[in-house]
Design an enzyme around this catalytic site. Structure first.
Site, PDB file in Angstrom:
ATOM      1  N   HIS A 118      -7.620  -5.071   9.613  1.00 44.63           N
ATOM      2  CA  HIS A 118      -7.097  -4.657   8.590  1.00 44.63           C
ATOM      3  C   HIS A 118      -5.686  -5.156   8.044  1.00 44.63           C
ATOM      4  CE1 HIS A 118      -5.140  -0.205   9.072  1.00 44.63           C
ATOM      5  NE2 HIS A 118      -4.669  -1.599   8.908  1.00 44.63           N
TER       6      HIS A 118
ATOM      7  N   GLU B 150      -9.851  -1.874   4.900  1.00 47.86           N
ATOM      8  CA  GLU B 150     -10.470  -1.701   6.320  1.00 47.86           C
ATOM      9  C   GLU B 150     -11.675  -3.231   6.640  1.00 47.86           C
ATOM     10  OE1 GLU B 150      -9.024   0.131   8.156  1.00 47.86           O
ATOM     11  OE2 GLU B 150      -8.237   2.329   7.546  1.00 47.86           O
TER      12      GLU B 150
ATOM     13  N   ASN C  72      -7.830  -2.773  13.714  1.00 53.87           N
ATOM     14  CA  ASN C  72      -8.686  -3.021  13.001  1.00 53.87           C
ATOM     15  C   ASN C  72      -9.563  -4.497  12.627  1.00 53.87           C
ATOM     16  OD1 ASN C  72      -8.367  -1.837  11.283  1.00 53.87           O
ATOM     17  ND2 ASN C  72      -9.855  -0.728  10.821  1.00 53.87           N
TER      18      ASN C  72
ATOM     19  N   ASP D  69       0.885  -1.383  -0.002  1.00 56.43           N
ATOM     20  CA  ASP D  69      -0.246  -0.281   0.269  1.00 56.43           C
ATOM     21  C   ASP D  69       0.813   0.958  -0.310  1.00 56.43           C
ATOM     22  OD1 ASP D  69       1.371  -0.081   3.069  1.00 56.43           O
ATOM     23  OD2 ASP D  69      -0.560  -0.751   3.365  1.00 56.43           O
TER      24      ASP D  69
HETATM   25  C1  GLP Z   1      -0.289  -0.057   8.473  1.00 56.56           C
HETATM   26  C2  GLP Z   1      -0.252  -0.695   6.964  1.00 56.56           C
HETATM   27  C3  GLP Z   1       0.245  -2.062   7.257  1.00 56.56           C
HETATM   28  C4  GLP Z   1       1.041  -2.588   8.568  1.00 56.56           C
HETATM   29  C5  GLP Z   1      -0.343  -1.586   9.880  1.00 56.56           C
HETATM   30  C6  GLP Z   1       0.211  -2.531  11.299  1.00 56.56           C
HETATM   31  O1  GLP Z   1      -1.572   0.731   8.761  1.00 56.56           O
HETATM   32  N1  GLP Z   1      -0.892   0.135   5.990  1.00 56.56           N
HETATM   33  O2  GLP Z   1       0.416  -2.769   6.006  1.00 56.56           O
HETATM   34  O3  GLP Z   1       0.736  -4.000   9.072  1.00 56.56           O
HETATM   35  O4  GLP Z   1      -0.221  -0.460   9.812  1.00 56.56           O
HETATM   36  O5  GLP Z   1       1.158  -1.274  11.097  1.00 56.56           O
HETATM   37  P1  GLP Z   1       2.065  -1.813  12.939  1.00 56.56           P
HETATM   38  O6  GLP Z   1       2.864  -2.711  13.106  1.00 56.56           O
HETATM   39  O7  GLP Z   1       2.980  -0.164  12.636  1.00 56.56           O
HETATM   40  O8  GLP Z   1       1.377  -1.378  13.875  1.00 56.56           O
END
Ligand code: GLP
Length: 234
Positions: free
Chosen positions: A130, A135, A128, A62
């Protein structure tokens, strides 16, 4: 979905590196990569090894809409900083956050993914549920698309920005179907903040309300976590 629980972070990340090495040794050349705090220690560890990705192709899950690749919070910047500068791939693709036409951009990215099918996909998980930026409520049939981020996702990611107002409201993400086409998936759920969502993931049926539950229908998913099962849970 196989789950491995670790009492040491170092062991968890070593296992993740070993899984990537094993995939490479088994012929994987296309790698789907993820961002976020969870991945930083993994990339740091990879950079200390002699793994060579110079004949491999990477795709990121992403990218935020509206951030230039030189913006410190863009995922393009993150990937260069944490991995790609030290471990270059033959080619590395991310959605273009500055693309003028979202439909053209999502079709371009999905086309690349279909041209170079993913052998391996690395995933984190949002609080959440995702994966990527899919989402809750996203169709399991989704391909690469433009999303409006949930307020809770913006709040969770605000720690990387100087204020919540700077967190983009939209992003491009691979769809659930794009992710599910990968031959092998490694999901890391690390830290107390992920306890509730991990429990939901493991306890829930296949439901678009918790995007990560799509993975329950994938034949080759490994989840690594430092979270232990709670004993004496009523
Ligand atoms: C973001 C990314 C995800 C990632 C998630 C968790 O929203 N788009 O790909 O898995 O956050 O991030 P973190 O590892 O900082 O908790």
């Amino acid at each position: 979905m196989k789950v491995k629980r670790f009492s040491s972070m170092d062991d968890l990340y070593s296992h993740a590196v070993a899984t990537i090495v094993e995939a490479k040794n088994n012929g994987a050349t296309t790698f789907g990569l993820a961002t976020g705090g969870t991945m930083e220690p993994l990339y740091a560890k990879i950079c200390k090894t002699d793994i060579d990705f110079s004949h491999c192709i990477s795709f990121n899950l992403d990218e935020y809409v509206g951030l230039e690749a030189t913006h410190e919070q863009s995922y393009a910047y993150y990937m260069n900083k944490h991995l790609l500068n030290q471990k270059p791939f033959l080619a590395s693709y991310l959605p273009d956050g500055l693309a003028v036409d979202p439909l053209v951009e999502t079709a371009r990215y999905e086309g690349l993914l279909q041209q170079y099918p993913l052998d391996f996909q690395l995933l984190g998980i949002g609080q959440n549920g995702h994966i990527g930026f899919n989402e809750p409520g996203t169709s399991f049939a989704s391909l690469t698309h433009l999303v409006t981020l949930e307020e809770s996702t913006r709040q969770a990611n605000a720690r990387f920005f100087s204020s919540i107002d700077e967190v983009p409201r939209q992003a491009y993400t691979m769809g659930i179907q794009s992710i599910m086409r990968a031959k092998c998936i490694l999901l890391l759920a690390v830290g107390e903040a992920k306890r509730e969502v991990l429990e939901r993931l493991l306890a829930s049926d296949y439901t678009e309300d918790v995007p990560a539950t799509a993975l329950s229908k994938h034949p080759n998913v490994m989840v690594l976590t430092d979270l232990q099962e709670e004993e004496n849970k009523l």
